[in-house]
Design a protein around this motif. Structure first.
Motif: not given
Length: 512
Positions: A40-69
């Motif tokens: 979990r600490a790795i995911v928290d670090g990704i969130e703080r860094a603002g990196r685009p990662v599927y399922g963390v900061s994007t939508g799902f499936g066919a919406l994988a390229n949709t960025s989520i605030a």
């Protein structure tokens, strides 16, 4: 009450059975909690860094390229669960749902999903408080695993959805949590996706089916031996030297079982040296080990697949110890779908050859002087005539169910998920095939025992005596027709249970 501890290395097949059918309590090992916290600490670090990662900061499936605030990422996880809990149909059995929840907790515990330990603990709490989510039978394609069934489980964690009580009634999930003193879970980034992305439903069903098939294949050897004895068959084709020259391991096991079960029988002795006796028995008698043995080997394959899946990381994306978060296809259920389909085919044939022996037992022209339909007074009485009809209908159904689900991919999600495993369907129909096999062996048990009774005053083998004693309690002696349905239900219970097998093994030794 027994306890199952979920380790970072997962759980065993016995653990799954203990929780699914034995209501064992579940604990998370301290090392499991530490592994999840590190992930979990790795995911928290990704969130703080603002990196685009599927399922963390994007939508799902066919919406994988949709960025989520960032401020909407928790909302994203809750919306995911609600939208994916889209199943329909009758509820899955309690044992399947319990197995699925334990296996999802196991998957999270492997430390590659990036969830907080509280998420796995929430699943454990449902198990320990005997809260069973209502999971509809239809919804999973085995695509990104069992999305819809797992989402129905996750809905209850959120204080929503439905739960199933032991009477089969449906209740509000939030109310079930309140009564148990549990609080709804607030999901953080990636946690909704981690709760539903995996093969836990189909794996749970496969593990339960493997356990049931192992027992039924042994009981198939028992009922085959009883039928062969009743039809004055030969034990010579089951000698070990005839199977060592075709060294399929399952065949050798089944042959050894049948040969041992046919010993110490005055019925067998009555024709052993009779030159007028048939030189060769029919295939359904003589080839019983070749069919049941091949089924055993298929079962061994399914066991190996399930064993590997139990130590597999099937989430997507996965969190690696070096900090990378990578998309995978490990959630695809093809290995489990193939195994379930192969095992269904094998079990269907074990039942089909048993029905052929039943038909032979009932046919006055082929049963070697047994009365027609195993009735002492055929004509006025029909004996087991219609029991064989029932068996024939079940064999036909099993043939339909043996058609593989895993070749029937249907593309979904705007062609993003353009090949799916249908592993959930394969595992579901496998369970039905095994239930049908129980009925087919029950009919063979009834017919074989009637045949043995009609061979009196000749006495059967120790296995035959145990079977006659057990079946006579609910089916009586040969005579006027009886109401057959209760006797068939009782015979099903005998085949599925362990008492007759234990009684036989006390006489002849353990059966494999």
């Amino acid at each position: 009450m027994p306890t199952v501890t979920v380790q970072p290395t997962g759980v065993s097949p016995a653990d799954v059975l203990a929780v699914a059918r034995g209501d064992a309590q579940v604990l998370l090992a301290d090392s499991t909690v530490a592994a999840m916290a590190a992930s979990r600490a790795i995911v928290d670090g990704i969130e703080r860094a603002g990196r685009p990662v599927y399922g963390v900061s994007t939508g799902f499936g066919a919406l994988a390229n949709t960025s989520i605030a960032p401020e909407r990422r928790s909302e994203l996880q809750h919306a995911l669960i609600r939208s994916h809990a889209a199943g329909v149909g009758a509820p899955m059995p309690r044992e399947v749902v319990r197995a699925m929840m334990l296996l999802r907790a196991r998957s999270l515990a492997l430390g590659h999903s990036g969830v907080r330990p509280v998420v796995a603990q929430a699943l454990v709490d449902l198990l320990n408080h005997d809260i069973t989510p209502w999971v509809p039978e239809h919804g999973s394609l085995g695509a990104s695993g069992d999305l819809a069934p797992l989402a129905h489980c996750a809905m209850v964690l959120l204080g929503e959805g439905w739960v199933l009580d032991k009477s089969g009634a449906r209740h509000d999930g939030g109310e079930a949590l309140r009564r148990a003193g549990l609080r709804p879970l607030e999901l953080a980034a990636k946690e909704g996706l981690a709760l539903i992305n995996g093969t836990d439903g189909m794996l749970g069903m496969l593990l339960l089916a493997i356990h049931d098939a192992a027992h039924l294949f042994t009981m198939a050897d028992v009922t085959a031996a009883l039928g062969i004895e009743a039809m004055l068959g030969s034990d010579r084709p089951f000698r070990p030297e005839l199977h060592s020259i075709r060294p399929h391991p399952g065949q050798a096991v089944s042959a050894a079982n049948i040969h041992r079960l046919l010993q110490s029988s005055s019925i067998m002795d009555s024709h052993r040296d009779d030159l007028a006796h048939a030189v060769q028995d029919a295939y359904s008698m003589r080839c019983a080990p070749q069919v049941a043995g091949a089924a055993r080997d298929t079962l061994s394959f399914a066991e190996s697949v399930a064993g590997r899946e139990l130590v597999s990381v099937v989430d997507n994306p996965v969190v690696l110890p070096d900090g990378r978060v990578e998309s995978t296809g490990n959630f695809h259920g093809a290995p489990l779908g193939f195994a379930a389909d192969f095992l269904a085919i094998a079990a269907a044939e074990v039942g089909a050859i048993a029905e052929r022996r039943v038909d032979r037992l009932l046919d006055v022209c082929r049963s070697r002087e047994l009365p027609a339909f195993l009735s002492p007074d055929p004509g006025v009485n029909s004996g087991l005539m219609i029991a064989q009809y029932t068996a024939a209908g079940i064999v036909a159904e099993n043939r339909r169910l043996a058609s593989p689900a895993s070749v029937d991919s249907v593309p979904t999600s705007g062609m993003q998920e353009d090949h799916v495993s249908m592993g959930w369907a394969a595992a579901r129909k496998l369970r039905t095939v095994l239930d049908n096999l129980t009925s087919l062996l029950a009919v063979e048990l009834l017919a074989a025992v009637r045949g043995l009774q009609l061979r009196a005053p000749l006495t059967p083998s120790p296995a035959g005596r145990a079977a006659v004693e057990t079946v006579a309690r609910f089916a009586g002696e040969p005579g006027p027709d009886i109401f057959l349905a209760p006797a068939m239900e009782a015979a099903r219970a005998v085949v599925a249970g362990r008492d007759l097998r234990a009684a036989i093994e006390s006489e002849v030794g353990p059966l494999a």
